[in-house]
Design an enzyme around this catalytic site. Structure first.
Site, PDB file in Angstrom:
ATOM      1  N   GLY A 195      10.564  -5.395  -2.031  1.00 23.99           N
ATOM      2  CA  GLY A 195      10.531  -4.189  -1.210  1.00 23.99           C
ATOM      3  C   GLY A 195      11.252  -4.479   0.104  1.00 23.99           C
ATOM      4  O   GLY A 195      12.099  -5.381   0.183  1.00 23.99           O
ATOM      5  N   ARG A 196      10.853  -3.726   1.134  1.00 24.87           N
ATOM      6  CA  ARG A 196      11.555  -3.864   2.419  1.00 24.87           C
ATOM      7  C   ARG A 196      11.453  -5.278   2.975  1.00 24.87           C
ATOM      8  O   ARG A 196      12.446  -5.856   3.432  1.00 24.87           O
ATOM      9  CB  ARG A 196      10.958  -2.874   3.440  1.00 24.87           C
ATOM     10  N   ILE A 197      10.236  -5.851   2.936  1.00 25.40           N
ATOM     11  CA  ILE A 197      10.071  -7.186   3.531  1.00 25.40           C
ATOM     12  C   ILE A 197      10.780  -8.232   2.660  1.00 25.40           C
ATOM     13  O   ILE A 197      11.448  -9.136   3.173  1.00 25.40           O
ATOM     14  CB  ILE A 197       8.578  -7.522   3.733  1.00 25.40           C
TER      15      ILE A 197
ATOM     16  N   HIS B 248      -3.353 -15.038   8.768  1.00 27.05           N
ATOM     17  CA  HIS B 248      -2.866 -13.668   8.556  1.00 27.05           C
ATOM     18  C   HIS B 248      -2.177 -13.125   9.822  1.00 27.05           C
ATOM     19  O   HIS B 248      -2.631 -12.147  10.418  1.00 27.05           O
ATOM     20  CB  HIS B 248      -4.006 -12.745   8.112  1.00 27.05           C
ATOM     21  N   ILE B 249      -1.095 -13.799  10.201  1.00 28.75           N
ATOM     22  CA  ILE B 249      -0.385 -13.425  11.439  1.00 28.75           C
ATOM     23  C   ILE B 249       1.044 -12.959  11.158  1.00 28.75           C
ATOM     24  O   ILE B 249       1.897 -12.981  12.043  1.00 28.75           O
ATOM     25  CB  ILE B 249      -0.368 -14.601  12.457  1.00 28.75           C
ATOM     26  N   GLY B 250       1.273 -12.513   9.923  1.00 29.85           N
ATOM     27  CA  GLY B 250       2.643 -12.134   9.536  1.00 29.85           C
ATOM     28  C   GLY B 250       3.306 -11.148  10.487  1.00 29.85           C
ATOM     29  O   GLY B 250       4.485 -11.271  10.807  1.00 29.85           O
TER      30      GLY B 250
ATOM     31  N   GLU C 289     -10.407 -13.893   2.764  1.00 28.50           N
ATOM     32  CA  GLU C 289     -10.247 -14.200   4.190  1.00 28.50           C
ATOM     33  C   GLU C 289     -11.201 -13.348   5.021  1.00 28.50           C
ATOM     34  O   GLU C 289     -11.545 -12.248   4.597  1.00 28.50           O
ATOM     35  CB  GLU C 289      -8.790 -13.980   4.625  1.00 28.50           C
TER      36      GLU C 289
ATOM     37  N   ILE D 166       3.028 -14.336   1.841  1.00 31.28           N
ATOM     38  CA  ILE D 166       2.820 -13.459   3.010  1.00 31.28           C
ATOM     39  C   ILE D 166       2.380 -12.066   2.540  1.00 31.28           C
ATOM     40  O   ILE D 166       2.456 -11.105   3.302  1.00 31.28           O
ATOM     41  CB  ILE D 166       4.084 -13.346   3.917  1.00 31.28           C
TER      42      ILE D 166
ATOM     43  N   ARG E  27       8.963  -5.187  -9.897  1.00 32.91           N
ATOM     44  CA  ARG E  27       8.607  -4.241 -10.951  1.00 32.91           C
ATOM     45  C   ARG E  27       9.841  -3.447 -11.380  1.00 32.91           C
ATOM     46  O   ARG E  27      10.125  -3.266 -12.530  1.00 32.91           O
ATOM     47  CB  ARG E  27       7.540  -3.288 -10.400  1.00 32.91           C
TER      48      ARG E  27
ATOM     49  N   ARG F 219      -0.720 -10.845  -0.098  1.00 33.16           N
ATOM     50  CA  ARG F 219      -2.180 -10.810  -0.018  1.00 33.16           C
ATOM     51  C   ARG F 219      -2.715 -12.018  -0.779  1.00 33.16           C
ATOM     52  O   ARG F 219      -2.116 -12.450  -1.770  1.00 33.16           O
ATOM     53  CB  ARG F 219      -2.735  -9.530  -0.664  1.00 33.16           C
TER      54      ARG F 219
HETATM   55  C1  GLV Z   1      -0.541  -6.918   7.001  1.00 28.28           C
HETATM   56  O1  GLV Z   1      -0.958  -7.697   6.208  1.00 28.28           O
HETATM   57  C2  GLV Z   1      -0.146  -5.591   6.657  1.00 28.28           C
HETATM   58  O2  GLV Z   1      -0.339  -5.176   5.507  1.00 28.28           O
HETATM   59  O3  GLV Z   1       0.372  -4.903   7.541  1.00 28.28           O
END
Ligand code: GLV
Length: 323
Positions: free
Chosen positions: A156-158, A287-289, A269, A238, A179, A240
């Protein structure tokens, strides 16, 4: 006309609360208490909207217990905390916070990739604990990043933003699995080749997981996938925590079957599987993405825009369902 009431479930930037206060009666939680679910539901009584941050479960039972609720605005791009079909059935709008965090989260993916490949956490711990007494030719040798093969699961975008960093910044060959395959134009833009999931695990030197978490892709990376990886390969998550079978990953890392892992997200978490924390060849972050101030401000403001837009003009910027 009397202002509508909303609940802000967790602490947030004061200026965002101020913005919300111009439009609504706001019950906030600047003490950042994690309310038990029954208390959360009690506080939602009479509220037309709720500002959530990704940890609050919004499901059929909750929407049934909160008949005044019209919108749940997540300050997160991921929305696995929402049961969107149940919300749609109850006439509750769901919104998330996409786009504004894409580049920052891709930066974090690359940070973890590099820290894992070059064994940054492990070597820093060695230095900090006073173990460094001399240089040695093979001390903390890691894996090259430049010129290696980057495998992205979830394009996807990320995922595309991670691919660009790899292809254009580090001369990496990029393979991906998703997918649905990207259009030829998008593939060319990120210089990435579509492969099967199995091929991705076999070919990649560094794997990054960036797919959304759904019931179908629970533990999409398990012992079978990890067994396909090269012994010199690394894996970064990064997305889940539930995407990876953490016990299988920890076993492979402990046995030296792969070089390392970089994890920003964890199943269950903020508790972290002790099998992971016991290992040296894993880089762990809480969880600091998306955690830069401008990006978190943009995410909070987008969630606020959705609440304000929907409850005052029936228009949300980033809806996940249509009612
Ligand atoms: C962070 O995990 C988000 O989904 O924005």
């Amino acid at each position: 006309m009397a202002k509508k009431s909303i609940l802000v479930a967790r602490a947030v930037f004061p200026e965002v609360l101020e913005r919300l206060g111009l439009h609504f009666e706001v019950e906030s939680n600047q003490a950042d208490v994690i309310w038990p679910r029954d208390e959360f539901i009690r506080r939602l009584q009479g509220k037309a909207g709720v500002f959530t941050t990704g940890g609050e479960r919004i499901d059929a039972a909750l929407v049934a217990a909160c008949p005044d609720l019209k919108i749940c605005a997540n300050m997160a791009v991921g929305y696995n905390n929402f049961d969107v079909p149940a919300m749609t059935a109850a006439g509750v709008l769901a919104t998330n916070a996409p786009d504004v965090l894409t580049e920052t989260t891709a930066d974090m993916g690359f940070t973890l990739l590099m820290a894992t490949a070059r064994r940054v956490s492990e070597s820093e711990a060695y230095l900090r604990t006073g173990q460094w007494s001399k240089w040695c030719y093979d001390m903390f040798c890691g894996a090259d990043i430049h010129g290696s093969t980057l495998g992205i699961l979830g394009m996807g975008r990320i995922g595309r933003a991670v691919a660009k960093r790899g292809a254009h910044g580090f001369g990496m060959k990029v393979v991906y699995h998703n997918r649905s395959r990207l259009t030829p134009d998008l593939e060319a833009e990120v210089n990435a080749k579509y492969v099967s999931k199995q091929e991705l695990f076999k070919q990649a030197d560094h794997i990054v997981l960036v797919l959304p978490y759904t019931a179908e892709n629970h533990h999409t990376v398990g012992a079978a996938e990890i067994a396909l990886m090269k012994p010199t390969a690394t894996i970064v998550n990064i997305g889940r925590g539930g995407l990876i079978d953490e016990d299988a990953l920890a076993a492979a890392l402990a046995a030296g079957k792969i070089l390392g892992a970089g994890l920003d997200v964890f199943e269950g978490e903020p508790k972290v599987n002790p099998a992971l924390t016991a290992l040296k060849n894993v880089v762990l972050t809480p969880h600091i993405g998306s955690a830069t101030v401008p990006t978190r401000q943009a995410m909070a403001n987008l969630a606020a825009d959705n609440l304000i837009g929907y409850l005052t003009q029936c228009q949300a910027k980033t809806p996940l369902n249509s009612l």
